[in-house]
Design an enzyme around this catalytic site. Structure first.
Site, short mmCIF file in Angstrom:
data_model
loop_
_atom_site.label_atom_id
_atom_site.label_comp_id
_atom_site.label_asym_id
_atom_site.label_seq_id
_atom_site.Cartn_x
_atom_site.Cartn_y
_atom_site.Cartn_z
N GLY A 211 0.75 -1.31 0.00
CA GLY A 211 0.09 -0.13 0.06
C GLY A 211 0.77 1.22 0.08
N ASN A 212 0.38 2.33 0.18
CA ASN A 212 1.10 3.71 0.46
C ASN A 212 0.49 4.41 1.67
OD1 ASN A 212 -1.26 5.56 -0.50
ND2 ASN A 212 -0.78 4.32 -2.25
#
Ligand code: CTP
Length: 408
Positions: A211-212
């Site tokens: 993810g980020n």
């Protein structure tokens, strides 16, 4: 630091105004609380005095030598009424001056923001609607209430928005007269706006993902600004770290593929589409249906494939008249380089407006503030800096400029 009068009228939601007051004082504002007599039945004078760090003003006749009924309104930078009951809206709309708060409202020359809270029937009543319309026609920002659980078991529109939501819209009205008049004029009413926010997650197995760290703050601020300007707003939310704003339809998604299909469905009949989310550019070729297990000392090699470019797809399928907005965070030495990088990204994505951030200094992600250059097909349309909600209003203005130019 600004001088804020916090008016509180007599509804159960007065308890939420304590949190709002705390947030405003912690942000460094000087807050004078002016509760109505009924508000004091819900939350007492001691609480307001302790939280604001100053005596509470409750009566037109108290401290007459200080002429409070005129001075408080005149000296304020912002008058914020939360909660504003149906009765307070009616008294303000008809220009009554039968207590200190209505005197303050009649003498204030600064922005005035009201956050209504009442039962759904009262909010939808023709009398309240007419009062709200009158107040808005005079430049008062009357915020849209949230929908949800009311005092009893019932639910519907009429709930006081969460304190951070009220604070964000009120401070945007305080910082920017154009944002205040756009909210009062409900200039986006009848428009459908679709916004994506947050960061997508690409799963390796049921519990692990790539993810980020996008918090979704900018997309949430855009949704808040658009809804408070009267738009019908859909927020496609990918793993947000924060609450969604009042009055917005929320569609939750996980991965870039989910986000692409949710955006495609919502954008088909939208007037404005904003891709503020950070979709992952790569997704694992294979995602395990069961949790991946260690096997001896072996490491893990994962093959990734590129995801679809959601923005480019939306721009390519854009119905006529729709404006599609993208974001780009770039590292550039100066504005000229930022605009050069932005110009080629705008052409590559095919969008009508690109919101450009120079991230070489760091500190944009997760921050409440932002600083952007607004780039259209014909060049720079404007600049904006300040809270993400203030910047959101400027982005909506720039999108409207693009829409008008395209219509010519
Ligand atoms: N975006 C998108 N779909 C993706 C990746 C990005 O719609 N798979 C959108 C973002 O929401 C943003 C815009 O594209 O509005 C620009 O994102 P950015 O990451 O700068 O685009 P990239 O094409 O990945 O550019 P770069 O090659 O510079 O990383």
């Amino acid at each position: 630091m600004s001088r804020i009068v916090l008016g509180v009228s007599g509804g159960i939601a007065a308890y939420k105004a304590c949190v709002l007051l705390r947030r405003l004082t912690e942000a460094g504002h000087e807050v004078q609380v002016v509760p109505t007599a009924n508000a004091l039945s819900f939350v007492g004078e001691t609480t307001w005095a302790a939280l604001s760090g100053r005596p509470v003003a409750t009566s037109v006749l108290a401290d007459a030598h200080e002429v409070n009924h005129v001075r408080l309104g005149r000296e304020a930078d912002l008058v914020l009424v939360a909660p504003a009951t149906a009765d307070l809206l009616a008294r303000a709309a008809s220009g009554r001056a039968d207590d200190l708060l209505t005197n303050v409202l009649l003498t204030a020359t600064c922005p005035v923001v009201m956050a209504p809270a009442m039962h759904t029937e009262m909010w939808l009543h023709a009398a309240t609607r007419a009062n709200v319309a009158t107040l808005r026609s005079r430049g008062v920002v009357v915020l849209r209430p949230a929908e949800g659980r009311l005092t009893g078991a019932d639910s519907g529109p009429g709930r006081l928005p969460e304190p951070e939501d009220i604070e964000a819209s009120a401070l945007a009205a305080l910082a920017d007269a154009a944002a205040a008049s756009a909210m009062a004029a409900q200039d986006l009413s009848g428009r459908k706006v679709v916004i994506s926010a947050g960061g997508t997650r690409e799963h390796l197995d049921p519990v692990r993902f790539v993810g980020n760290s996008s918090s979704g703050r900018m997309g949430v601020a855009l949704a808040r600004a658009a809804v408070q300007r009267g738009a019908e707003v859909t927020l496609v939310a990918a793993n947000l770290a924060i609450e969604t704003p009042a009055g917005v339809d929320v569609v939750t998604v996980e991965s870039t593929a989910d986000l692409a299909s949710a955006m495609d469905a919502a954008a088909a009949d939208a007037d404005l589409v904003v891709m503020a989310a950070a979709p992952a550019d790569f997704t694992p070729v294979e995602s395990s249906a069961t949790k991946l297990k260690k096997s001896g000392d072996a490491g893990l090699t994962v093959a990734f494939t590129q995801t679809t470019d959601v923005l480019a797809g939306l721009a390519a399928r854009r119905p006529s008249g729709q404006v599609v907005v993208g974001f780009a965070a770039e590292t550039a030495a100066d504005e000229a380089e930022l605009v050069t990088l932005g110009t080629s990204k705008l052409a590559r994505k095919g969008c009508q407006l690109l919101v450009l951030n120079n991230v070489s200094g760091g500190a944009v992600f997760g921050s409440p503030d932002n600083q952007v250059v607004l780039l259209g097909a014909s060049g720079v349309i404007g600049h904006a800096a300040g809270s993400k909600t203030s910047v959101a209003h400027a982005i909506l203005d720039a999108a409207d400029t693009v829409r008008e130019r395209n219509a010519e």
